[in-house]
Enzyme design. Structure first.
Site, PDB file in Angstrom:
ATOM      1  N   GLU A  13      87.040 -89.692  74.037  1.00 52.81           N
ATOM      2  CA  GLU A  13      86.070 -90.637  74.607  1.00 52.81           C
ATOM      3  C   GLU A  13      85.288 -91.273  73.462  1.00 52.81           C
ATOM      4  O   GLU A  13      84.702 -90.562  72.646  1.00 52.81           O
ATOM      5  CB  GLU A  13      85.128 -89.921  75.574  1.00 52.81           C
ATOM      6  CG  GLU A  13      83.996 -90.775  76.112  1.00 52.81           C
ATOM      7  CD  GLU A  13      84.477 -92.080  76.719  1.00 52.81           C
ATOM      8  OE1 GLU A  13      84.036 -93.147  76.236  1.00 52.81           O
ATOM      9  OE2 GLU A  13      85.296 -92.034  77.653  1.00 52.81           O
TER      10      GLU A  13
ATOM     11  N   GLY B 255      82.107 -88.582  81.760  1.00 48.77           N
ATOM     12  CA  GLY B 255      82.127 -88.657  83.215  1.00 48.77           C
ATOM     13  C   GLY B 255      82.639 -89.984  83.729  1.00 48.77           C
ATOM     14  O   GLY B 255      82.978 -90.118  84.897  1.00 48.77           O
TER      15      GLY B 255
ATOM     16  N   CYS C  91      81.705 -94.733  86.657  1.00 43.95           N
ATOM     17  CA  CYS C  91      80.988 -94.590  87.929  1.00 43.95           C
ATOM     18  C   CYS C  91      79.624 -93.937  87.760  1.00 43.95           C
ATOM     19  O   CYS C  91      78.623 -94.464  88.238  1.00 43.95           O
ATOM     20  CB  CYS C  91      81.837 -93.804  88.920  1.00 43.95           C
ATOM     21  SG  CYS C  91      80.997 -93.531  90.497  1.00 43.95           S
TER      22      CYS C  91
ATOM     23  N   GLY D 193      78.259-115.831  89.891  1.00 41.83           N
ATOM     24  CA  GLY D 193      79.263-115.112  90.654  1.00 41.83           C
ATOM     25  C   GLY D 193      78.715-114.571  91.957  1.00 41.83           C
ATOM     26  O   GLY D 193      77.784-113.756  91.954  1.00 41.83           O
TER      27      GLY D 193
ATOM     28  N   GLY E 190      78.057-109.338  92.381  1.00 41.45           N
ATOM     29  CA  GLY E 190      76.947-110.282  92.283  1.00 41.45           C
ATOM     30  C   GLY E 190      75.998-110.181  93.458  1.00 41.45           C
ATOM     31  O   GLY E 190      74.770-110.239  93.297  1.00 41.45           O
TER      32      GLY E 190
ATOM     33  N   HIS F 274      72.631 -88.123 118.919  1.00 39.37           N
ATOM     34  CA  HIS F 274      71.770 -89.273 119.185  1.00 39.37           C
ATOM     35  C   HIS F 274      70.377 -89.006 118.619  1.00 39.37           C
ATOM     36  O   HIS F 274      69.889 -87.875 118.701  1.00 39.37           O
ATOM     37  CB  HIS F 274      71.673 -89.493 120.705  1.00 39.37           C
ATOM     38  CG  HIS F 274      70.677 -90.530 121.107  1.00 39.37           C
ATOM     39  ND1 HIS F 274      70.945 -91.881 121.036  1.00 39.37           N
ATOM     40  CD2 HIS F 274      69.404 -90.413 121.571  1.00 39.37           C
ATOM     41  CE1 HIS F 274      69.883 -92.549 121.445  1.00 39.37           C
ATOM     42  NE2 HIS F 274      68.929 -91.683 121.776  1.00 39.37           N
TER      43      HIS F 274
END
Length: 439
Positions: free
Chosen positions: A33, A40, A43, A166, A171, A427
């Protein structure tokens, strides 16, 4: 040159999950990395989780700077947790550095201390993700006011005036979020039609609600140039200019294959610059796979996780799992309220000549929406008349990102809409809306 059983380039979702799995099988794994701020993957560090945290904080009325500080604390915690998830495994080595292929199964790593190390991998998995696209607009890249989606989440101060280039899903998420924090947001987009992938009634509802929340849309524009904080554009044959504190470029992401040295291998790219893979994620070189955004297609962390499942099945299972298994993948857009969809839209069904029965339910008819103080939105469902199976559902309304997973499961298991219609739900909940939606 040292030979390693498994080399994974990139610490993203699919790669890290694969590394952990292989380690638990007792196999040797080298994870490379290039940034210690990306343990990680995309994300948790610069995309899904930090952006959704900021969106939720905006909805809760938290000040922007406080929200950014809280987001940073969260990502720091998650980054450390992910690092130790792999680094603490006895057969895993996490190496900080940038990998470059020098042959089909050989890589050279330039470490953070500028040392070069070479490795041969029996298996290599490319998991390098994607990068923001910067449009070739004169002056855009040089402007100090320009932000990409990563930088937008790390501003020390909230921009009073924000221009977003965008009107795609990313966007719109940022437009919705910054408007909630109090920015004056203007969205510029090349296309005349707003959200062309969605049904017109859904797109119309979203645009109306976002405009009511303070977002201004300028559609069908051509951006000529950017000079510092000023955007010069044309619309309807007339010239306009707009001054902003910050200019956020949200025009998509592209597979990150830069500086990978693929020219030194037989690994091929698609016309769109993604790594070419077969149905089982194998590249054009045996025992080299591509995982996640770098292979093109849907750019979701849950797709990267499913990539891991395909590779796991090849290495330790029946080998039957493949990309063709992915039918009716759901997605959510975290505007307020949220938009979620799975399967066919009404627009797509008409274009394909598919017969359907249409069901509609305004969110204002759902009691829980009033409890949540947000009755905006519209739910739509398309049902096959002969079988009663669900062809597609679009949910624009509160908590749609939770509801869509239930619909996706029903479609995968071929559960008729009538079963969801007659199900007993707690509910007040948003899920009980299915009693009425599927009537």
């Amino acid at each position: 040159m040292k030979t390693i059983q498994n080399i994974i380039i990139g610490f993203g979702k699919g790669g890290k999950t694969l590394a952990k799995f292989l380690a638990q099988k007792g196999e040797e794994v080298l994870v490379i990395e290039k940034s210690n701020q990306m343990y990680g993957g995309t994300c948790i560090n610069i995309a899904c989780l930090p952006s959704k945290r900021l969106i939720i904080e905006a909805d809760n009325g938290v000040k922007f700077t406080d929200a950014v500080n809280g987001k940073n604390q969260m990502t720091t915690m998650l980054r450390g947790k992910n690092y130790h998830m792999l680094a603490d495994e006895p057969t895993v080595t996490v190496l900080d550095g940038e990998a470059k292929f020098i042959a089909d199964h050989e890589i050279e790593v330039t470490t953070t201390v500028e040392e070069k190390e070479q490795y041969r991998g029996e298996r290599i998995f490319i998991n390098t993700g994607a990068l923001p696209v910067m449009l070739p607009i004169p002056g855009l890249a040089e402007s100090k006011a320009v932000l990409d989606s990563t930088a937008a989440m790390d501003q020390k101060e909230m921009p009073e005036k924000l221009v977003i280039i965008g009107a795609g899903y990313i966007g719109l998420e940022f437009a919705s979020m910054f408007a909630k924090y109090g920015s004056k947001v203007t969205v510029l987009d090349l296309h005349e039609q707003f959200l062309p992938r969605e049904d017109n009634d859904i797109a119309s509802e979203i645009k109306k609600d976002m405009e009511n929340s303070g977002v201004t849309f300028e559609l069908g524009v051509k951006i000529n140039r950017v000079d510092g904080q000023t955007v010069f554009y044309e619309k309807d044959g007339q010239s306009h200019e707009m001054v902003a504190d910050r200019i956020l470029v949200a025009t998509g992401r592209k597979p990150n294959t830069e500086n990978l040295g693929l020219e030194n291998t037989a690994i091929q790219l698609t016309d769109r610059g993604a790594i070419k893979v077969d149905e089982h994620l194998q590249t054009t070189v045996p025992n080299v796979w591509a995982i996640g955004d770098v292979k093109g297609g849907l750019q979701f962390t849950y797709i990267s996780l499913d990539d891991f499942r395909i590779i796991k099945d090849q290495l330790f299972g029946s080998g039957k799992r493949s990309l063709s298994d992915r039918i009716n993948v759901p997605y959510s857009v975290f505007i307020t309220p949220s938009l979620s969809r799975v399967g066919l839209s009404e627009k797509e069904a008409k274009a394909q000549g598919i017969t359907y029965e249409l069901k509609k339910l305004p969110v204002a008819a759902i009691p829980k929406a009033h409890v949540l103080k947000d009755p905006r939105g519209l739910f739509k469902a398309l049902i096959a008349p002969k079988t009663g199976l669900i062809l597609g559902v679009t949910l624009y309304g509160a908590e749609s990102y939770e509801l869509i997973n239930m619909i996706s499961l029903a479609m995968k298991m071929k559960i008729p809409a009538a079963i969801l219609r007659d199900q007993i739900y707690t509910h007040p909940t948003m899920s009980e809306s299915f009693n009425d939606l599927f009537k």
